[in-house]
Design a protein around this motif. Structure first.
Motif, PDB file in Angstrom:
ATOM      1  N   CYS A 133      45.957  30.264  26.389  1.00 35.01           N
ATOM      2  CA  CYS A 133      45.367  30.718  27.933  1.00 35.01           C
ATOM      3  C   CYS A 133      44.187  31.512  27.702  1.00 35.01           C
ATOM      4  O   CYS A 133      43.681  32.105  26.851  1.00 35.01           O
ATOM      5  CB  CYS A 133      46.720  31.442  28.638  1.00 35.01           C
ATOM      6  N   LEU A 134      43.605  31.059  28.979  1.00 31.45           N
ATOM      7  CA  LEU A 134      42.171  31.763  29.230  1.00 31.45           C
ATOM      8  C   LEU A 134      42.393  33.146  29.955  1.00 31.45           C
ATOM      9  O   LEU A 134      42.964  32.937  30.902  1.00 31.45           O
ATOM     10  CB  LEU A 134      41.438  30.804  29.933  1.00 31.45           C
ATOM     11  N   HIS A 135      41.870  34.027  29.283  1.00 30.93           N
ATOM     12  CA  HIS A 135      41.796  35.457  30.315  1.00 30.93           C
ATOM     13  C   HIS A 135      40.395  35.268  31.034  1.00 30.93           C
ATOM     14  O   HIS A 135      39.582  35.469  30.580  1.00 30.93           O
ATOM     15  CB  HIS A 135      42.129  36.561  29.337  1.00 30.93           C
ATOM     16  N   TRP A 136      40.904  35.288  32.363  1.00 34.89           N
ATOM     17  CA  TRP A 136      39.481  35.233  33.163  1.00 34.89           C
ATOM     18  C   TRP A 136      39.426  36.315  34.197  1.00 34.89           C
ATOM     19  O   TRP A 136      40.451  37.014  34.788  1.00 34.89           O
ATOM     20  CB  TRP A 136      39.775  33.970  34.016  1.00 34.89           C
ATOM     21  N   GLY A 137      38.416  37.129  33.994  1.00 36.54           N
ATOM     22  CA  GLY A 137      38.077  38.651  34.978  1.00 36.54           C
ATOM     23  C   GLY A 137      36.993  38.302  35.734  1.00 36.54           C
ATOM     24  O   GLY A 137      36.089  37.376  35.622  1.00 36.54           O
ATOM     25  N   TRP A 138      36.948  39.274  36.565  1.00 37.00           N
ATOM     26  CA  TRP A 138      35.894  39.367  37.549  1.00 37.00           C
ATOM     27  C   TRP A 138      35.847  40.838  37.887  1.00 37.00           C
ATOM     28  O   TRP A 138      36.407  41.503  38.151  1.00 37.00           O
ATOM     29  CB  TRP A 138      36.357  38.588  38.966  1.00 37.00           C
ATOM     30  N   ILE A 139      34.287  41.331  37.801  1.00 35.12           N
ATOM     31  CA  ILE A 139      34.184  42.897  37.803  1.00 35.12           C
ATOM     32  C   ILE A 139      32.889  42.956  38.525  1.00 35.12           C
ATOM     33  O   ILE A 139      31.945  42.400  38.714  1.00 35.12           O
ATOM     34  CB  ILE A 139      33.705  43.270  36.248  1.00 35.12           C
ATOM     35  N   ASP A 140      33.101  44.183  39.550  1.00 39.65           N
ATOM     36  CA  ASP A 140      31.956  44.774  40.087  1.00 39.65           C
ATOM     37  C   ASP A 140      31.634  45.956  39.717  1.00 39.65           C
ATOM     38  O   ASP A 140      32.424  46.910  40.104  1.00 39.65           O
ATOM     39  CB  ASP A 140      32.364  44.483  41.689  1.00 39.65           C
ATOM     40  N   GLY A 141      30.518  46.224  39.093  1.00 41.67           N
ATOM     41  CA  GLY A 141      30.493  47.573  38.414  1.00 41.67           C
ATOM     42  C   GLY A 141      31.504  47.916  37.657  1.00 41.67           C
ATOM     43  O   GLY A 141      31.506  47.367  36.413  1.00 41.67           O
ATOM     44  N   GLU A 142      31.996  48.913  37.572  1.00 42.69           N
ATOM     45  CA  GLU A 142      33.420  49.252  37.009  1.00 42.69           C
ATOM     46  C   GLU A 142      34.635  48.869  37.625  1.00 42.69           C
ATOM     47  O   GLU A 142      35.643  49.184  37.070  1.00 42.69           O
ATOM     48  CB  GLU A 142      33.320  50.712  36.857  1.00 42.69           C
ATOM     49  N   THR A 143      34.875  48.102  38.816  1.00 41.67           N
ATOM     50  CA  THR A 143      35.935  47.980  39.379  1.00 41.67           C
ATOM     51  C   THR A 143      36.227  46.265  39.009  1.00 41.67           C
ATOM     52  O   THR A 143      35.513  45.498  39.174  1.00 41.67           O
ATOM     53  CB  THR A 143      35.720  47.951  40.997  1.00 41.67           C
ATOM     54  N   TYR A 144      37.664  46.250  38.796  1.00 43.24           N
ATOM     55  CA  TYR A 144      38.086  44.885  38.465  1.00 43.24           C
ATOM     56  C   TYR A 144      38.528  44.376  39.820  1.00 43.24           C
ATOM     57  O   TYR A 144      39.272  44.858  40.687  1.00 43.24           O
ATOM     58  CB  TYR A 144      39.082  44.939  37.387  1.00 43.24           C
ATOM     59  N   LEU A 145      38.171  43.206  39.921  1.00 45.59           N
ATOM     60  CA  LEU A 145      38.741  42.371  41.077  1.00 45.59           C
ATOM     61  C   LEU A 145      39.407  41.069  40.776  1.00 45.59           C
ATOM     62  O   LEU A 145      39.542  40.913  39.726  1.00 45.59           O
ATOM     63  CB  LEU A 145      37.482  41.747  41.761  1.00 45.59           C
ATOM     64  N   ASP A 146      40.299  40.666  41.460  1.00 46.92           N
ATOM     65  CA  ASP A 146      41.245  39.508  41.441  1.00 46.92           C
ATOM     66  C   ASP A 146      40.067  38.168  41.594  1.00 46.92           C
ATOM     67  O   ASP A 146      39.804  37.772  42.468  1.00 46.92           O
ATOM     68  CB  ASP A 146      42.210  39.401  42.530  1.00 46.92           C
ATOM     69  N   PRO A 147      40.135  37.600  40.268  1.00 42.67           N
ATOM     70  CA  PRO A 147      39.221  36.381  40.222  1.00 42.67           C
ATOM     71  C   PRO A 147      39.795  34.931  41.089  1.00 42.67           C
ATOM     72  O   PRO A 147      39.071  34.200  41.336  1.00 42.67           O
ATOM     73  CB  PRO A 147      39.026  36.100  38.842  1.00 42.67           C
ATOM     74  N   LEU A 148      41.086  35.309  41.295  1.00 40.26           N
ATOM     75  CA  LEU A 148      41.571  34.183  42.230  1.00 40.26           C
ATOM     76  C   LEU A 148      41.204  34.002  43.337  1.00 40.26           C
ATOM     77  O   LEU A 148      41.163  33.010  44.094  1.00 40.26           O
ATOM     78  CB  LEU A 148      43.186  34.172  42.267  1.00 40.26           C
ATOM     79  N   ARG A 149      40.559  34.976  43.902  1.00 39.20           N
ATOM     80  CA  ARG A 149      39.920  35.137  45.084  1.00 39.20           C
ATOM     81  C   ARG A 149      38.712  34.283  45.091  1.00 39.20           C
ATOM     82  O   ARG A 149      38.271  33.650  46.332  1.00 39.20           O
ATOM     83  CB  ARG A 149      39.418  36.610  45.665  1.00 39.20           C
ATOM     84  N   LEU A 150      38.016  33.760  44.026  1.00 42.86           N
ATOM     85  CA  LEU A 150      36.966  33.185  44.033  1.00 42.86           C
ATOM     86  C   LEU A 150      37.115  31.528  44.356  1.00 42.86           C
ATOM     87  O   LEU A 150      36.399  30.979  44.657  1.00 42.86           O
ATOM     88  CB  LEU A 150      36.083  33.315  42.597  1.00 42.86           C
ATOM     89  N   VAL A 151      38.520  31.438  44.175  1.00 43.14           N
ATOM     90  CA  VAL A 151      38.776  29.886  44.211  1.00 43.14           C
ATOM     91  C   VAL A 151      40.007  29.810  45.436  1.00 43.14           C
ATOM     92  O   VAL A 151      40.760  28.857  45.740  1.00 43.14           O
ATOM     93  CB  VAL A 151      39.670  29.339  43.006  1.00 43.14           C
ATOM     94  N   GLY A 152      40.026  30.729  46.277  1.00 44.98           N
ATOM     95  CA  GLY A 152      40.758  30.784  47.416  1.00 44.98           C
ATOM     96  C   GLY A 152      42.419  30.811  47.299  1.00 44.98           C
ATOM     97  O   GLY A 152      43.177  30.575  47.842  1.00 44.98           O
TER      98      GLY A 152
END
Length: 197
Positions: A133-152
């Motif tokens: 499996c691919l671990h996919w992350g999204w980070i803003d500065g030091e805050t982790y965001l839910d990467p699923l938001r990028l694909v709706g």
């Protein structure tokens, strides 16, 4: 209108209200695996910087499967980190997406488009052993965001059950207890429009 419908109206408003400025301006991205993968494990942000949680999502894949950039950007890191192949792409809005375990086919400083191949999915080490499996992350500065938001595919946002005003059943509506009434103007407006105050 029943108390349950009143509560639903408040919940709908809360869900439609962005929790941060980033929520209102999420970029539109692409899935990093094709076809659209199964989400094996969802985002579970930690309560503190060093707390337990899951700082991304795990997407089921197969070893050797191409890993694609979710957004356009510049490769900031491509190499081994803690025994895993990792690729980090920086984006124009200041966020970064991360992909692991990946055998990188890109180099630091390379500009990539959304959907560009970053490398291939490695079998191990993986969060999903014995599967890949691919671990996919999204980070803003030091805050982790839910990467699923990028694909709706992030948190569900409900729409109101009515367009203008709710349909009345003709029964009297009991007032909402003062302790339930939020002080913010947006909430008060919602309650007034819904006929709940």
């Amino acid at each position: 209108m029943t108390l349950a419908l009143r509560c639903l109206a408040v919940v709908v408003f809360l869900l439609l209200t962005p929790s941060s400025s980033a929520a209102a301006t999420d970029p539109v991205g692409r899935w990093p695996l094709r076809p659209t993968p199964v989400v094996e494990r969802t985002f579970d942000p930690p309560d503190s910087p060093y707390g337990a949680g899951h700082r991304g999502v795990d997407l089921l894949g197969r070893p050797g499967q191409p890993v694609l950039s979710a957004l356009p950007g510049t490769v900031r890191f491509a190499g081994a980190l803690a025994g895993r192949g990792v690729v980090v792409v920086g984006h124009a809005d200041g966020t970064r997406t991360t992909y692991e375990p990946v055998a990188a086919s890109v180099s630091v400083g390379e500009v990539v488009t959304a959907g560009a191949r970053l490398g291939t999915l490695e079998a191990a080490p993986s969060h999903c052993l014995p599967r890949a499996c691919l671990h996919w992350g999204w980070i803003d500065g030091e805050t982790y965001l839910d990467p699923l938001r990028l694909v709706g595919a992030g948190p569900v946002r409900l729409l109101p059950l009515w367009r203008d005003l709710p349909v009345s059943s003709g029964r009297p509506i009991a007032p909402i207890p003062a302790s339930w009434r939020p002080a913010e103007n947006g909430y008060a407006l919602l309650l007034r429009v819904a006929g709940l105050t």
